[in-house]
Design a protein around this motif. Structure first.
Motif, mmCIF file in Angstrom:
data_model
loop_
_atom_site.group_PDB
_atom_site.id
_atom_site.type_symbol
_atom_site.label_atom_id
_atom_site.label_comp_id
_atom_site.label_asym_id
_atom_site.label_seq_id
_atom_site.Cartn_x
_atom_site.Cartn_y
_atom_site.Cartn_z
ATOM 1 N N THR A 18 0.828 -1.208 0.000
ATOM 2 C CA THR A 18 0.000 0.000 0.000
ATOM 3 C C THR A 18 0.863 1.258 0.000
ATOM 4 O O THR A 18 0.529 2.259 -0.663
ATOM 5 N N ASP B 101 -5.297 4.250 -13.203
ATOM 6 C CA ASP B 101 -5.700 4.315 -11.790
ATOM 7 C C ASP B 101 -5.501 2.920 -11.209
ATOM 8 O O ASP B 101 -6.138 1.959 -11.648
ATOM 9 N N LYS C 132 -5.425 0.409 -7.907
ATOM 10 C CA LYS C 132 -5.897 0.216 -6.530
ATOM 11 C C LYS C 132 -5.723 -1.237 -6.121
ATOM 12 O O LYS C 132 -5.674 -2.142 -6.965
ATOM 13 N N THR D 294 -7.227 -4.434 -3.690
ATOM 14 C CA THR D 294 -8.380 -4.944 -2.953
ATOM 15 C C THR D 294 -8.122 -6.417 -2.638
ATOM 16 O O THR D 294 -7.066 -6.955 -2.953
ATOM 17 N N SER E 266 -12.726 3.838 1.140
ATOM 18 C CA SER E 266 -11.362 3.331 1.068
ATOM 19 C C SER E 266 -11.097 2.794 -0.335
ATOM 20 O O SER E 266 -12.016 2.389 -1.052
ATOM 21 N N ASN E 267 -9.839 2.785 -0.738
ATOM 22 C CA ASN E 267 -9.487 2.313 -2.076
ATOM 23 C C ASN E 267 -9.884 0.862 -2.276
ATOM 24 O O ASN E 267 -10.319 0.477 -3.368
ATOM 25 N N SER E 268 -9.726 0.039 -1.234
ATOM 26 C CA SER E 268 -10.082 -1.377 -1.364
ATOM 27 C C SER E 268 -11.572 -1.542 -1.599
ATOM 28 O O SER E 268 -12.004 -2.400 -2.384
ATOM 29 N N ALA F 169 -12.349 -0.233 -5.220
ATOM 30 C CA ALA F 169 -11.862 -1.186 -6.208
ATOM 31 C C ALA F 169 -12.733 -2.425 -6.253
ATOM 32 O O ALA F 169 -13.032 -2.959 -7.336
#
Length: 928
Positions: free
Chosen positions: A211, A225, A227, A229, A531-533, A536
């Motif tokens: 991360t 982009d 990400k 997950t 959150s990015n996770s 995604a």
């Protein structure tokens, strides 16, 4: 109770004992800071164990037995999208777009941007300090690159790999980082739990590293982009969310709760005690839970629940105890320090003990669920409640006796200077003397002739009762006839049946929605919102389907232990797969014996020819190793794909090593595994996904026959995907009514013993049931129907249902809180009733004395739980909403109107089989 309190306070009169108690709590809190806080948070996890006796448990055991090595892995998914509306990978001919033409030499191909990004990320991944943790890193380009220069195979890869790994517009793709674990994290057997916990910690460290490094890679490719997950990243984000919630949201709720407490106690000095109790209780609870979390699977949001429960109950119990302490100190009788504390513990301490034990009992009911996630919350909450009770019942009296003069000075809201014990005590004496200058009204008991003195204060405010022969000589009972609570109680008692009917009619519309409760278990409800996770994962589900990350599989094991690489097994398994795909429309199954889209030389439709597989594996490969060429039969197939013998041999070797054995067939060739893709448009974690699981199992059961008599020679197991959680929820729903009945029965018995009455616990159960109907009904209207969506607040926005744990966990808290306030009110009503007041007057007097305290306690608890509403995790928002609304309903409706109305309507039946004498007032005018 008084004898017990008196004996306990006598022990505390020894200064050494008091200081020892204070020291032990402070030392315990210090140990909690050093070891418990950080250790407990890091020992929690998102791993999940299948419940005993479920189909998922049988499937997990069978899979681990057949494929002990291939079940050891966890996926971190890298989701990549284009930011300039251009394809990430061109639809070219050179390795399917992963390579592009060199601008200076059109005949030369060089790595494209996506492949360059993959190489940079690959380097970053294997630069990790423990590279042996990573099993593989796979993308569309790595698969395409294997077959680069083999046009026929490349065309096949385009159809298979691009459909699975590329979006239709080729602007989104995902890459898979496979990391090593001792088992499936969503199906951990107890014997693997320690190893799994260690592996989870290592993976979490790797996820943290990745991360932090990912932005450096992404910065080189502004048109992409990127990400992360997957379960490890979810876990990291959840842990970060929990830590943030503990430090930010509680930082808001905690001061607000203390402000309300200070207003009620009218002394800032007394706030020192609840502060010490809260910190000591929470930190010591975390310290106790640390070794528990090491040896037992504790869910990651358990600390958040524990912190809110500790904050709410500790402040509530401090309010009960310290408000009684203030009342006893300001009593018209000059009581000794020990008598003040004895009276406080006799009445308020009794309430804390009975209430706390009841709430603890409600949380312990979670242990009867055969699901570790719920049981861990039950263990953590029960421990923090038990520690909170112990802290308030030991540290509070020890502090009050040790620093009595300091805490007993209420002058100027506790801001007055208290330089010596003498000045404080003198101020206390003046307060008592001012209260003793009052008018007296005498009332008599018609049956015994005993007298009851009512002391009316000069300002017409408080009313103090001292019943000679009916209560202890040192006990004062007070209530204010001019308070709003007295007026509300009088009105409620006067129109009791009207109040009951109106409230029952009000609860009916809310109760109507309760059966419509929809339980979900999507990871988006657990992962921090935004959150990015989480983003995604949502994008992945919308583009590729939820089965991409959580794919199901079908395990086929011959009953007699025979080999699976036989013509007979090929025919049987192909029949199974054909029947299942026909029965489950849209379901795709692929494996060694059943694979759609292959050339006719290899397969008849979707049925792979055993003769080809057997000949290729057992004869053709051996001939090539001897002669350097494949037999003519195989070369005819290779010509279709335009593949040379050497290329075919290398591809076959890779396939046999990486896929054939370990994924499709186990090493001893006694089991075969098939990949199962859920139909497009169905979220594996949705209700439709649950229906699909049940449909697949039903179809498998039809194949195997009924009544346990199989029509097949093999056992079929639906594995992985969402099967473990699906069975867990079904099991919870099966156990929940039994646990509800058991909890309410235990509450009935406990309250019946505490108050020696049959109707008191019956009435408690009825009022709690009405509270539950109000709360769950309104929550369903909020999170399923979306009646509050107009507010635009994410924490109360519709989620189409509830995360499956929220209603289950909140049940224990709602029942506990309802009993908490109920017992506090009943204790005071019973106190007045024993003093000789009538049924109605004792209810009114009890409400007038406790109404403001219960209201303050409810507001404090609502503030404490509202901290979870500020969380970015939907499951905590839902839990907070249920708890906050329950507290407010119980405070302002149930305890303030419903309970007094029912008690006044029942009359003497309230305390049956107990009977109490009633004092009839006879007013005498005081002398001038």
């Amino acid at each position: 109770m008084k004898k017990l309190c008196t004996g306990y306070i006598k022990c505390l009169l020894n200064p050494a004992v008091r200081w020892l108690i204070i020291f032990l709590w402070i030392a315990g809190a210090a140990c909690g800071v050093i070891w418990g806080l950080n250790g407990f948070l890091k020992a929690t996890s998102l791993t999940f164990s299948p419940a005993e006796g479920t189909p998922a448990k049988a499937a997990v055991d069978a899979y681990e037995k057949a494929f002990p090595d291939s079940n050891t892995g966890e996926i971190i998914l890298v989701y990549v999208t284009s930011t300039d509306d251009q394809p990430l990978i061109a639809n070219g001919t050179e390795a399917q777009g992963c390579y592009v033409q060199d601008s200076t030499n059109p005949n030369k191909y060089v790595k494209g941007p996506f492949l360059n990004m993959f190489d940079d990320l690959n380097t970053t991944i294997y630069d990790y300090s423990y590279p042996a943790l990573i099993k593989s890193f796979t993308s569309y380009c790595t698969l395409a690159d294997v077959f680069r220069g083999v046009p026929g195979v490349t065309d096949f890869i385009q159809k298979a790999a691009s459909a699975a790994l590329l979006s239709k517009d080729r602007q989104a793709t995902y890459m898979l980082i496979d990391v090593k674990t001792p088992g499936d994290p969503l199906a951990v057997n107890p014997e693997n739990m320690d190893a799994m916990r260690t592996a989870t910690a290592n993976i979490s460290t790797f996820a943290t590293y990745l991360t932090k490094q990912l932005p450096h890679v992404a910065a080189k490719y502004p048109n992409m982009d990127i990400k992360l997950t997957g379960l490890p990243v979810f876990g990291l984000d959840v842990l970060t969310g929990v830590e943030t919630q503990l430090t930010s949201s509680e930082a808001i709720a905690f001061p607000l709760a203390l402000i309300v407490l200070a207003i009620m106690l009218k002394s800032v000095r007394l706030l020192i005690i609840p502060l010490m109790c809260i910190l000591s209780s929470l930190l010591i609870s975390f310290l106790i839970m640390w070794p528990v979390a090491i040896s037992y699977n504790v869910i990651q949001f358990c600390p958040s629940v524990m912190s809110s429960v500790t904050l709410a109950l500790s402040i509530d119990y401090s309010l009960f105890l310290l408000s009684r302490f203030r009342e006893e100190v300001l009593s018209r009788k000059k009581l000794s320090q020990s008598d003040v504390v004895v009276n406080m513990m006799q009445f308020a301490g009794h309430t804390v003990l009975v209430s706390g034990c009841t709430i603890c009992l409600c949380f312990l009911a979670l242990l009867f669920f055969p699901i570790e996630m719920l049981a861990s919350v039950g263990i953590g909450s029960s421990i923090c409640i038990a520690v909170t009770i112990a802290c308030n019942c030991t540290l509070t009296p020890a502090m009050l006796l040790t620093f009595h003069a300091f805490f007993a000075d209420f002058h100027s809201f506790g801001f007055a200077c208290c330089c010596c014990r003498k000045s404080c005590l003198q101020r206390g004496d003046c307060m008592r003397k001012s209260r003793s200058k009052s008018d007296v009204i005498t009332v008599a008991n018609e049956d015994s002739g005993e007298t009851l003195s009512e002391v009316l204060l000069p300002n017409g405010g408080e009313l103090m009762l001292a019943a000679e022969g009916l209560q202890d000589a040192d006990s004062d009972l007070e209530y204010d006839k001019r308070s709003c609570w007295y007026k509300l109680g009088s009105c409620t008692v006067k129109f009791n049946w009207v109040v009951i009917v109106v409230l029952v009619c009000t609860v009916v519309p809310f109760a109507y929605f309760v059966p419509q409760l929809e339980l979900l278990h999507a990871f988006t409800l657990v992962a921090p919102r935004g959150s990015n996770s989480s983003i995604a994962y949502s994008d992945l589900v919308n583009t590729f389907g939820a089965g991409t990350l959580f794919r199901s599989s079908l395990l086929v094991v011959p009953d007699d232990g025979t080999k699976v690489l036989t013509a007979d097994f090929f025919r049987r398994s192909q029949a199974y797969m054909g029947n299942l795909t026909s029965a489950m429309n849209g379901t795709k199954i692929q494996g060694l014996t059943y694979f759609c889209g292959l050339p006719s030389a290899v397969a008849d439709g979707c049925n792979v020819k055993f003769s080809f597989v057997d000949y290729f594996v057992n004869e053709a490969m051996s001939q090539y190793e001897k002669n350097g060429t494949f037999p003519t039969k195989i070369q005819n197939v290779l010509d279709i794909f335009n593949v040379t013998d050497k290329q075919a041999y290398d591809i076959a070797n890779a396939f046999l090593d990486d896929f054939f054995y370990g994924i499709f067939v186990n090493k001893n060739e006694t089991a075969m595994n098939f990949n199962v893709d859920i139909p497009d448009g169905i979220d594996v974690f949705s209700a439709a996904g649950g229906d699909w699981i049940e449909g697949m199992r039903s179809a498998i059961k039809d194949l195997q026959g009924e009544d346990g008599q199989p029509n097949t020679a093999d056992q079929l197991y639906l594995c992985k995907g969402d099967t473990v959680t699906h069975d867990a929820i079904n099991l919870v729903l099966e156990y929940f009514p039994k646990i509800v009945a058991g909890t309410l029965s235990a509450v009935f018995v406990l309250v019946a013993i505490a108050f020696r009455s049959l109707f008191v616990p019956l009435r408690s159960v009825i009022t709690i049931a009405m509270t539950l109907a109000w709360v769950y009904g309104f929550a369903i209207m909020t999170y399923q129907i979306g009646i509050l969506d107009w507010m635009g607040v994410a924490s109360v926005a519709s989620t189409q249902g509830f995360y499956w744990m929220a209603p289950i966990m909140s049940f224990s808290v709602i029942v506990g809180v309802g009993l908490d306030y109920d017992i506090f009110l009943l204790t005071r009503v019973l106190e007045y009733r024993r003093a000789g007041l009538s049924e109605s007057e004792s209810v009114i007097a009890g409400l007038s004395q406790t109404g403001h305290i219960i209201t303050a306690a409810g507001v404090i608890m609502a503030i404490a739980f509202s901290g979870l509403l500020l969380s970015t995790e939907a499951v905590l928002n839902q839990l907070a909403f249920l708890l906050v609304f329950a507290v407010l309903v119980d405070t302002f409706i149930s305890r303030s109107m419903l309970v007094p109305a029912i008690m006044s309507a029942l009359g003497p039946l309230n305390w049956w089989p107990q009977k109490f004498k009633t004092v009839k007032p006879q007013v005498e005018h005081p002398e001038p």
